[in-house]
Design a protein around this motif. Sequence first.
Motif, PDB file in Angstrom:
ATOM      1  N   ALA A 104      41.353  29.463  29.663  1.00 20.41           N
ATOM      2  CA  ALA A 104      40.044  28.999  28.933  1.00 20.41           C
ATOM      3  C   ALA A 104      39.337  27.794  30.139  1.00 20.41           C
ATOM      4  O   ALA A 104      37.837  28.254  29.920  1.00 20.41           O
ATOM      5  CB  ALA A 104      40.156  28.133  27.237  1.00 20.41           C
ATOM      6  N   ALA A 105      39.862  28.151  31.191  1.00 18.07           N
ATOM      7  CA  ALA A 105      39.235  27.059  32.165  1.00 18.07           C
ATOM      8  C   ALA A 105      38.393  27.803  33.326  1.00 18.07           C
ATOM      9  O   ALA A 105      37.646  27.551  34.100  1.00 18.07           O
ATOM     10  CB  ALA A 105      40.352  25.774  32.485  1.00 18.07           C
ATOM     11  N   PHE A 106      39.588  28.990  33.418  1.00 14.91           N
ATOM     12  CA  PHE A 106      39.226  29.665  35.190  1.00 14.91           C
ATOM     13  C   PHE A 106      39.069  31.341  34.059  1.00 14.91           C
ATOM     14  O   PHE A 106      37.603  31.361  35.086  1.00 14.91           O
ATOM     15  CB  PHE A 106      39.791  29.706  35.850  1.00 14.91           C
ATOM     16  N   LEU A 107      38.777  31.556  33.022  1.00 16.74           N
ATOM     17  CA  LEU A 107      38.322  33.322  32.966  1.00 16.74           C
ATOM     18  C   LEU A 107      37.234  33.061  31.701  1.00 16.74           C
ATOM     19  O   LEU A 107      37.050  31.768  30.849  1.00 16.74           O
ATOM     20  CB  LEU A 107      39.144  33.993  32.039  1.00 16.74           C
ATOM     21  N   GLU A 108      36.229  33.769  31.632  1.00 17.88           N
ATOM     22  CA  GLU A 108      35.082  33.983  31.009  1.00 17.88           C
ATOM     23  C   GLU A 108      34.831  35.882  30.533  1.00 17.88           C
ATOM     24  O   GLU A 108      35.226  36.346  31.665  1.00 17.88           O
ATOM     25  CB  GLU A 108      34.214  32.913  31.315  1.00 17.88           C
ATOM     26  N   PRO A 109      33.988  36.040  29.664  1.00 19.80           N
ATOM     27  CA  PRO A 109      33.468  37.530  30.271  1.00 19.80           C
ATOM     28  C   PRO A 109      32.085  37.318  31.258  1.00 19.80           C
ATOM     29  O   PRO A 109      31.797  36.527  31.555  1.00 19.80           O
ATOM     30  CB  PRO A 109      32.086  37.651  29.132  1.00 19.80           C
ATOM     31  N   GLY A 110      32.890  38.232  32.033  1.00 20.23           N
ATOM     32  CA  GLY A 110      32.212  38.712  33.591  1.00 20.23           C
ATOM     33  C   GLY A 110      32.520  38.471  34.803  1.00 20.23           C
ATOM     34  O   GLY A 110      32.840  38.670  35.503  1.00 20.23           O
ATOM     35  N   ARG A 111      34.225  37.859  34.538  1.00 17.94           N
ATOM     36  CA  ARG A 111      35.442  37.486  34.777  1.00 17.94           C
ATOM     37  C   ARG A 111      36.531  38.284  34.869  1.00 17.94           C
ATOM     38  O   ARG A 111      36.744  38.542  34.072  1.00 17.94           O
ATOM     39  CB  ARG A 111      35.641  35.385  35.191  1.00 17.94           C
ATOM     40  N   THR A 112      37.219  38.334  36.296  1.00 14.93           N
ATOM     41  CA  THR A 112      38.197  39.170  36.315  1.00 14.93           C
ATOM     42  C   THR A 112      39.700  38.514  37.062  1.00 14.93           C
ATOM     43  O   THR A 112      39.950  37.891  37.234  1.00 14.93           O
ATOM     44  CB  THR A 112      38.141  40.258  37.352  1.00 14.93           C
TER      45      THR A 112
END
Length: 369
Positions: A104-112
């Motif tokens: 939740a802290a380091f990933l989101e849509p658009g990240r891999t």
Amino acid sequence: MTDWTRLARPSLRGLTPYHPGLTRDELKERLGLDHLEPLNWNEDLFGPPQEVLDAAAAELQNAAFYPERAYADFRDAAAAALGVPAECVIPAHGAQALIASLAAAFLEPGRTAVVPAVTYGLYAHVSTAVGARVVQAPMPGVDLDLAAIAARARSEDANVVWVCDPNNPTGSLIDPAAWAEFLADLPPDCVVVADEAYMDFADPAVRADRLRDVAEGRPVIVIRSFSKSFGLAGLRLGIGIADPAVARLLDVVQEPFNVNRAALAAGRAAASLGGFLDRRRAEVAEAREALREALAREGLVTHPSHANFVLVELGVDDRPVCDALLARGILVRPGTGLGLPGTARVTVAPAPLMGRVAAMIAEEVKRAK
């Protein structure tokens, strides 16, 4: 009727809960078993220290109060045991909760996120749940291919790489020199989450020193668990070791004081037990080798393990073998569900049981051929 799927985050559509299977009570009832040996979830089958149980029980008298002081006391005790500053220790409601919070802290849509092809399945699950793209790195054998992971992280411009060491479900350990090369080969601004839930079972002389990586400012976050070596799986207690800035980020996405008082008291007592981990490591290693030797006498190949489980090559379809073992009261993890068809993962238990289990595995393999 409300369409909750439509209202929820789009990344959750099509995902099913991370489900470890039927409960043991359900299995016993379904199969008419009086007893079941639970060798499938890598719990500590040698039992927690009595001092730890006593500490947890004593803390129940404070159940009416939030654990703000107990939380800080546990963090201080864990930090002292590890030799790191207290502000680098992040208590959590089990290692699994930390994994979800880090996603939740380091990933989101658009990240891999990059994960090895064969490893703990929760990494990919939580990464997908927060909307990130998940890319697998190939594994030609049962050992993690760090060069392939780094290459995939570079080619995909990864934001997070998940590494389990010793790796679950194989038990393999990363060489410290290979680890140093791996960190140097990663792209800029890529976070490495190193899940060391089983590291207490590995010989300290051959481990990668990731606490030093944290101290020297590398983008490494370490996860440790009190479930395995201390036998506290039922209390749910884990810690992250990271730069204090990571703790501040996780405070945004985690609930405040997210560990209960009994678990914190048990963890504080566990962290204060000098010499216990050395004894437990030796105890598990002895039983682990007893299992491997017994399986070898039966003509079955196992892989070297630095954890509290052993991966055995069955040479046949693992599912009917594991089903037959279950009918006899032995619950092991089929390799098909782990991405390793034709194998089984067996949790280490006291040596007398290991000899009996090895004989039963060999019997069912012969029947399946």
